[in-house]
Design a protein around this motif. Structure first.
Motif, PDB file in Angstrom:
ATOM      1  N   ASN A 106     -32.338  49.272-102.074  1.00  0.00           N
ATOM      2  CA  ASN A 106     -33.028  48.023-102.387  1.00  0.00           C
ATOM      3  C   ASN A 106     -32.096  46.817-102.331  1.00  0.00           C
ATOM      4  OD1 ASN A 106     -35.309  49.505-102.725  1.00  0.00           O
ATOM      5  ND2 ASN A 106     -35.686  48.905-104.838  1.00  0.00           N
ATOM      6  N   LEU A 107     -30.952  46.945-102.987  1.00  0.00           N
ATOM      7  CA  LEU A 107     -30.013  45.829-103.011  1.00  0.00           C
ATOM      8  C   LEU A 107     -29.487  45.516-101.610  1.00  0.00           C
ATOM      9  CD1 LEU A 107     -28.481  43.771-104.711  1.00  0.00           C
ATOM     10  CD2 LEU A 107     -26.696  45.497-105.063  1.00  0.00           C
ATOM     11  N   ALA A 108     -29.220  46.576-100.825  1.00  0.00           N
ATOM     12  CA  ALA A 108     -28.726  46.368 -99.465  1.00  0.00           C
ATOM     13  C   ALA A 108     -29.789  45.684 -98.599  1.00  0.00           C
ATOM     14  CB  ALA A 108     -28.314  47.698 -98.850  1.00  0.00           C
ATOM     15  N   MET A 109     -31.049  46.100 -98.760  1.00  0.00           N
ATOM     16  CA  MET A 109     -32.126  45.481 -97.988  1.00  0.00           C
ATOM     17  C   MET A 109     -32.301  44.021 -98.379  1.00  0.00           C
ATOM     18  SD  MET A 109     -34.964  48.539 -98.022  1.00  0.00           S
ATOM     19  CE  MET A 109     -36.188  47.507 -97.223  1.00  0.00           C
ATOM     20  N   LEU A 110     -32.234  43.738 -99.681  1.00  0.00           N
ATOM     21  CA  LEU A 110     -32.383  42.359-100.138  1.00  0.00           C
ATOM     22  C   LEU A 110     -31.232  41.499 -99.631  1.00  0.00           C
ATOM     23  CD1 LEU A 110     -34.324  40.672-101.816  1.00  0.00           C
ATOM     24  CD2 LEU A 110     -32.919  41.151-103.822  1.00  0.00           C
ATOM     25  N   ALA A 111     -30.022  42.044 -99.652  1.00  0.00           N
ATOM     26  CA  ALA A 111     -28.864  41.314 -99.124  1.00  0.00           C
ATOM     27  C   ALA A 111     -29.013  41.077 -97.622  1.00  0.00           C
ATOM     28  CB  ALA A 111     -27.586  42.085 -99.422  1.00  0.00           C
ATOM     29  N   PHE A 112     -29.597  42.037 -96.920  1.00  0.00           N
ATOM     30  CA  PHE A 112     -29.822  41.885 -95.477  1.00  0.00           C
ATOM     31  C   PHE A 112     -30.806  40.760 -95.197  1.00  0.00           C
ATOM     32  CE2 PHE A 112     -32.323  42.947 -91.681  1.00  0.00           C
ATOM     33  CZ  PHE A 112     -31.316  42.991 -90.728  1.00  0.00           C
ATOM     34  N   PHE A 113     -31.877  40.688 -95.997  1.00  0.00           N
ATOM     35  CA  PHE A 113     -32.866  39.625 -95.819  1.00  0.00           C
ATOM     36  C   PHE A 113     -32.235  38.250 -96.041  1.00  0.00           C
ATOM     37  CE2 PHE A 113     -36.249  42.859 -97.156  1.00  0.00           C
ATOM     38  CZ  PHE A 113     -36.514  43.178 -95.838  1.00  0.00           C
ATOM     39  N   VAL A 114     -31.418  38.157 -97.093  1.00  0.00           N
ATOM     40  CA  VAL A 114     -30.791  36.870 -97.406  1.00  0.00           C
ATOM     41  C   VAL A 114     -29.741  36.508 -96.353  1.00  0.00           C
ATOM     42  CG1 VAL A 114     -29.418  35.618 -99.097  1.00  0.00           C
ATOM     43  CG2 VAL A 114     -31.227  37.160 -99.869  1.00  0.00           C
ATOM     44  N   ALA A 115     -28.954  37.494 -95.925  1.00  0.00           N
ATOM     45  CA  ALA A 115     -27.903  37.236 -94.945  1.00  0.00           C
ATOM     46  C   ALA A 115     -28.482  36.757 -93.620  1.00  0.00           C
ATOM     47  CB  ALA A 115     -27.060  38.485 -94.733  1.00  0.00           C
ATOM     48  N   ALA A 116     -29.656  37.260 -93.262  1.00  0.00           N
ATOM     49  CA  ALA A 116     -30.271  36.847 -92.001  1.00  0.00           C
ATOM     50  C   ALA A 116     -30.581  35.354 -91.994  1.00  0.00           C
ATOM     51  CB  ALA A 116     -31.538  37.649 -91.750  1.00  0.00           C
ATOM     52  N   ASN A 117     -30.871  34.792 -93.182  1.00  0.00           N
ATOM     53  CA  ASN A 117     -31.166  33.364 -93.259  1.00  0.00           C
ATOM     54  C   ASN A 117     -29.918  32.504 -93.138  1.00  0.00           C
ATOM     55  OD1 ASN A 117     -33.952  33.514 -93.540  1.00  0.00           O
ATOM     56  ND2 ASN A 117     -33.833  33.848 -95.737  1.00  0.00           N
ATOM     57  N   LEU A 118     -28.753  33.107 -93.278  1.00  0.00           N
ATOM     58  CA  LEU A 118     -27.510  32.346 -93.207  1.00  0.00           C
ATOM     59  C   LEU A 118     -27.041  32.141 -91.775  1.00  0.00           C
ATOM     60  CD1 LEU A 118     -25.578  34.003 -96.190  1.00  0.00           C
ATOM     61  CD2 LEU A 118     -26.988  31.941 -96.209  1.00  0.00           C
ATOM     62  N   LEU A 119     -27.638  32.861 -90.831  1.00  0.00           N
ATOM     63  CA  LEU A 119     -27.248  32.711 -89.437  1.00  0.00           C
ATOM     64  C   LEU A 119     -27.786  31.399 -88.880  1.00  0.00           C
ATOM     65  CD1 LEU A 119     -27.914  36.294 -88.037  1.00  0.00           C
ATOM     66  CD2 LEU A 119     -25.682  35.228 -88.381  1.00  0.00           C
ATOM     67  N   PRO A 120     -26.970  30.608 -88.226  1.00  0.00           N
ATOM     68  CA  PRO A 120     -27.486  29.381 -87.594  1.00  0.00           C
ATOM     69  C   PRO A 120     -28.382  29.733 -86.415  1.00  0.00           C
ATOM     70  CG  PRO A 120     -25.183  29.725 -87.017  1.00  0.00           C
ATOM     71  CD  PRO A 120     -25.511  30.752 -88.061  1.00  0.00           C
ATOM     72  N   PRO A 121     -29.524  29.075 -86.276  1.00  0.00           N
ATOM     73  CA  PRO A 121     -30.446  29.399 -85.173  1.00  0.00           C
ATOM     74  C   PRO A 121     -29.798  29.289 -83.806  1.00  0.00           C
ATOM     75  CG  PRO A 121     -31.486  27.938 -86.772  1.00  0.00           C
ATOM     76  CD  PRO A 121     -30.040  28.006 -87.137  1.00  0.00           C
ATOM     77  N   GLN A 122     -28.842  28.364 -83.659  1.00  0.00           N
ATOM     78  CA  GLN A 122     -28.213  28.162 -82.350  1.00  0.00           C
ATOM     79  C   GLN A 122     -27.476  29.414 -81.874  1.00  0.00           C
ATOM     80  OE1 GLN A 122     -28.001  26.212 -84.937  1.00  0.00           O
ATOM     81  NE2 GLN A 122     -28.765  24.189 -84.355  1.00  0.00           N
ATOM     82  N   SER A 123     -26.944  30.205 -82.811  1.00  0.00           N
ATOM     83  CA  SER A 123     -26.216  31.406 -82.424  1.00  0.00           C
ATOM     84  C   SER A 123     -27.136  32.482 -81.868  1.00  0.00           C
ATOM     85  CB  SER A 123     -25.445  31.963 -83.634  1.00  0.00           C
ATOM     86  OG  SER A 123     -26.343  32.389 -84.641  1.00  0.00           O
ATOM     87  N   LEU A 124     -28.429  32.377 -82.158  1.00  0.00           N
ATOM     88  CA  LEU A 124     -29.401  33.364 -81.687  1.00  0.00           C
ATOM     89  C   LEU A 124     -30.224  32.854 -80.512  1.00  0.00           C
ATOM     90  CD1 LEU A 124     -30.729  34.586 -85.160  1.00  0.00           C
ATOM     91  CD2 LEU A 124     -28.979  35.651 -83.740  1.00  0.00           C
ATOM     92  N   LEU A 125     -29.885  31.683 -80.018  1.00  0.00           N
ATOM     93  CA  LEU A 125     -30.689  31.079 -78.958  1.00  0.00           C
ATOM     94  C   LEU A 125     -30.791  31.975 -77.726  1.00  0.00           C
ATOM     95  CD1 LEU A 125     -32.150  28.816 -77.486  1.00  0.00           C
ATOM     96  CD2 LEU A 125     -29.920  27.761 -77.033  1.00  0.00           C
ATOM     97  N   VAL A 126     -29.662  32.395 -77.179  1.00  0.00           N
ATOM     98  CA  VAL A 126     -29.663  33.169 -75.934  1.00  0.00           C
ATOM     99  C   VAL A 126     -30.340  34.529 -76.102  1.00  0.00           C
ATOM    100  CG1 VAL A 126     -28.217  34.259 -74.186  1.00  0.00           C
ATOM    101  CG2 VAL A 126     -27.639  31.970 -75.034  1.00  0.00           C
ATOM    102  N   PRO A 127     -29.977  35.338 -77.117  1.00  0.00           N
ATOM    103  CA  PRO A 127     -30.652  36.644 -77.242  1.00  0.00           C
ATOM    104  C   PRO A 127     -32.149  36.533 -77.508  1.00  0.00           C
ATOM    105  CG  PRO A 127     -29.199  36.241 -79.121  1.00  0.00           C
ATOM    106  CD  PRO A 127     -28.887  35.208 -78.106  1.00  0.00           C
ATOM    107  N   VAL A 128     -32.556  35.585 -78.335  1.00  0.00           N
ATOM    108  CA  VAL A 128     -33.985  35.429 -78.617  1.00  0.00           C
ATOM    109  C   VAL A 128     -34.722  34.970 -77.369  1.00  0.00           C
ATOM    110  CG1 VAL A 128     -35.685  34.077 -79.904  1.00  0.00           C
ATOM    111  CG2 VAL A 128     -33.715  35.041 -81.088  1.00  0.00           C
TER     112      VAL A 128
END
Length: 289
Positions: A106-128
């Motif tokens: 549970n804690l790992a999943m919650l940390a994963f959800f929060v960590a995903a929001n810390l990624l800048p959208p620009q870094s995911l531009l090409v793969p997305v």
């Protein structure tokens, strides 16, 4: 007046003056844009932006027509309404699982959800972008046969980015619900689905309303992904349609200011109507264990 009270009064006065200066500095660009949105470009180009005069309402009429705001507002309504709905449905389901069932993950999943929001959208531009280009969908939904240049693609990416935050907030709120309620439901033979629909969701109406208000503001104002994933002007939401007001060789900033005011009006009205939900959304979870 005692020296202690006098010092406190002087300190409070300096604090009020400082906060007033900060507030005016923050409001100045907004008030400046509002002021110039009522001024004619030819007048300001001749007399300068610090002059006074040349007032007109034509900028708003021209901005509405050139920006295609009639279609843009409809596009924003479709994207915002569906993205908010999908975000709240998915996040409430995940938050219920994290709060209701104990697991070492549970804690790992919650940390994963929060960590995903810390990624800048620009870094995911090409793969997305490449992923959406290769995901096939029926040609009735997209002429290209992919998620690119579709409202569905923008809805999916907004839902993906906002679900983690909503899951984090709702899970903290659901953890505060007394376990005795679920124990009584188990004794009565209620299924997990019934406990979620008939018990948890009604008790979470306040955080859900607050999150719906916040998400509406955030997704409506989203600019980056709509500009990247949509390629045709008739599919742009309001924020991306402001690019239509920029010229190739020069930009009429009075016209652009008027378009910005038009685009901001719906969310301003929403804020003043639902101020309580905004405030509760900002403070929600601060006292929840």
């Amino acid at each position: 007046m005692t020296p202690k009270k006098k010092n406190l009064t002087v300190s409070r006065a300096f604090l009020n003056v400082f906060l007033l200066i900060v507030a005016l500095a923050w409001l100045f660009p907004l008030l400046w844009a509002l002021f110039n949105s009522f001024r004619d470009y030819s007048y300001t180009s001749q007399h300068g932006y610090f002059s006074f005069g040349g007032f007109t309402f034509d900028n708003f009429v021209n901005a509405w027509e050139q920006g295609g705001f009639t279609q843009s507002f409809l596009n924003s309504l479709i994207i915002t309404a569906l993205a908010v709905l999908f975000t709240l449905v998915l996040s409430s389901c995940m938050a219920f699982v994290l709060a209701r069932f104990s697991s070492k993950f549970n804690l790992a999943m919650l940390a994963f959800f929060v960590a995903a929001n810390l990624l800048p959208p620009q870094s995911l531009l090409v793969p997305v972008y490449r992923m959406f280009m290769w995901i096939p969908i029926p040609e009735s939904l997209s002429a290209s046969g992919s998620l690119l240049d579709t409202h569905l693609g923008v809805i999916i990416v907004n839902t993906a980015f906002q679900t983690g935050f909503c899951t984090f907030v709702l899970s903290n709120y659901m953890k505060a619900i007394p376990k005795e309620i679920y124990e009584a439901a188990d004794v009565d033979g209620a299924s997990v689905w019934s406990q979620f629909v008939t018990l948890t969701l009604p008790l979470c109406r306040t955080p859900l309303a607050a999150l719906a208000t916040l998400q509406t503001a955030w997704i409506y104002n989203e600019f980056f992904w709509a500009t990247v994933l949509l390629q045709k002007g008739d599919k742009f939401p309001v924020t991306s349609s402001l690019n239509n007001l920029k010229g190739s060789f020069f930009t009429d900033y009075n016209l652009l200011s008027a378009g910005s005011i038009i685009a901001a009006l719906p969310i301003l009205i929403l804020f003043f109507v639902l101020q309580r939900q905004f405030v509760s959304g900002l403070t929600m979870g601060s006292t929840k264990g």
